[in-house]
Design an enzyme around this catalytic site. Structure first.
Site, PDB file in Angstrom:
ATOM      1  CB  THR A   1      13.617   0.000  16.402  1.00 11.45           C
ATOM      2  OG1 THR A   1      14.749  -0.855  16.261  1.00 11.45           O
ATOM      3  CG2 THR A   1      13.216   0.065  17.869  1.00 11.45           C
ATOM      4  CG  ASN A   2      16.180  -1.653  11.731  1.00 11.00           C
ATOM      5  OD1 ASN A   2      16.535  -0.574  11.283  1.00 11.00           O
ATOM      6  ND2 ASN A   2      16.996  -2.434  12.423  1.00 11.00           N
TER       7      ASN A   2
ATOM      8  NE  ARG B   1      16.599 -24.080  14.588  1.00 11.88           N
ATOM      9  CZ  ARG B   1      16.660 -22.772  14.826  1.00 11.88           C
ATOM     10  NH1 ARG B   1      16.615 -21.908  13.847  1.00 11.88           N
ATOM     11  NH2 ARG B   1      16.736 -22.336  16.067  1.00 11.88           N
TER      12      ARG B   1
ATOM     13  CG  ASN C   1      20.926  -9.011   7.701  1.00  6.02           C
ATOM     14  OD1 ASN C   1      20.009  -9.017   8.512  1.00  6.02           O
ATOM     15  ND2 ASN C   1      22.194  -9.035   8.080  1.00  6.02           N
TER      16      ASN C   1
ATOM     17  CG  HIS D   1      25.954  -6.834  10.362  1.00  2.00           C
ATOM     18  ND1 HIS D   1      25.650  -7.926  11.157  1.00  2.00           N
ATOM     19  CD2 HIS D   1      27.188  -6.412  10.735  1.00  2.00           C
ATOM     20  CE1 HIS D   1      26.668  -8.154  11.972  1.00  2.00           C
ATOM     21  NE2 HIS D   1      27.606  -7.253  11.740  1.00  2.00           N
TER      22      HIS D   1
ATOM     23  CG  ASP E   1      26.620 -10.771   8.719  1.00  2.00           C
ATOM     24  OD1 ASP E   1      25.410 -10.621   8.489  1.00  2.00           O
ATOM     25  OD2 ASP E   1      27.075 -10.947   9.863  1.00  2.00           O
TER      26      ASP E   1
ATOM     27  CB  ALA F   1      23.806   3.905  10.378  1.00  2.00           C
ATOM     28  CD  GLU F   2      20.779  -1.004  13.043  1.00  2.00           C
ATOM     29  OE1 GLU F   2      19.741  -1.693  12.990  1.00  2.00           O
ATOM     30  OE2 GLU F   2      21.573  -1.046  14.001  1.00  2.00           O
TER      31      GLU F   2
END
Length: 209
Positions: free
Chosen positions: A13-14, A66, A108, A110, A151, A180-181
């Site tokens: 969605t972002n 990883r 990022n 958040h 963060d 907001a986002e």
């Protein structure tokens, strides 16, 4: 033209908000050059493909460890000559080797007002569950640069969102996204694309603001 890569894990969605902002002119001097997901089933990949944006799944499950996954991810980002990497609901920790390759060039989103309800364990619905459990009256979203912490990077933009009586984590999550986002993430990209953002002494300065 700023070459932007968007990293996603789910519905995207972002990512959609960013694509719409490019189309409407709210983001200028930037183009989405790559979308990467760690999840082969992420709908975000289909969103990218529908716009003919290069889209690739790089899943840690397909690598021996990883470190190999991180190397493959970095190689893909570098192959597309990205100027900015956007974490838009990417549920994978970014290792120091990638942070160091893109200093103050990874951002990022958040879903809280950092430094509240952030850090290890606070992702997805867990953030909104924490907000409701604590009983705060205001939450929101934060766009920040990514450093080697969780963060903890310099904050670029924040927007507050009211917490309402009777909210569930899912209802609050949706309101934070809509109010907001989806607003501050495209705005941050536009500011960066137009050289309005600098980091001085660990804090973000925005030109003309």
């Amino acid at each position: 033209m700023l070459r932007v890569g968007v990293l996603v894990s789910g519905g995207g969605t972002n990512l959609q908000a960013i694509m719409d902002a490019v189309d409407s002119g709210k983001i200028t001097n930037a183009e989405i050059s790559l979308v990467v997901s760690n999840n082969p089933g992420a709908y975000a990949l289909k969103r990218a493909e529908s716009r003919e944006i290069p889209a690739k799944c790089i899943s840690p499950k397909t690598f021996e460890n990883r470190e190999e996954f991180h190397k493959a991810l970095l190689q893909e980002l570098q192959k597309h000559r990205l100027d900015l990497v956007v974490l838009a609901g990417f549920l994978v920790a970014i290792p120091p080797m990638i942070v160091e390759a893109y200093p103050n060039r990874i951002i990022n989103i958040h879903p809280s007002l950092v430094p509240s309800f952030c850090g290890v364990g606070f992702y997805g619905l867990h953030v909104h569950e924490g907000v409701l459990a604590r009983g705060v009256k205001v939450t929101g979203a934060t766009v920040h640069f990514v450093d080697t912490g969780t963060d903890t990077g310099p904050i670029i933009l924040q927007k507050a969102v009211e917490v309402r009586q009777g909210d569930t984590p899912e209802v609050l999550q949706r309101r934070v996204m809509e109010e907001a986002e989806w607003k501050i993430l495209p705005k941050a990209i536009d500011l960066i694309a137009n050289d309005k953002v600098s980091v001085q002494n660990g804090k973000v300065c925005i030109e003309n603001e």
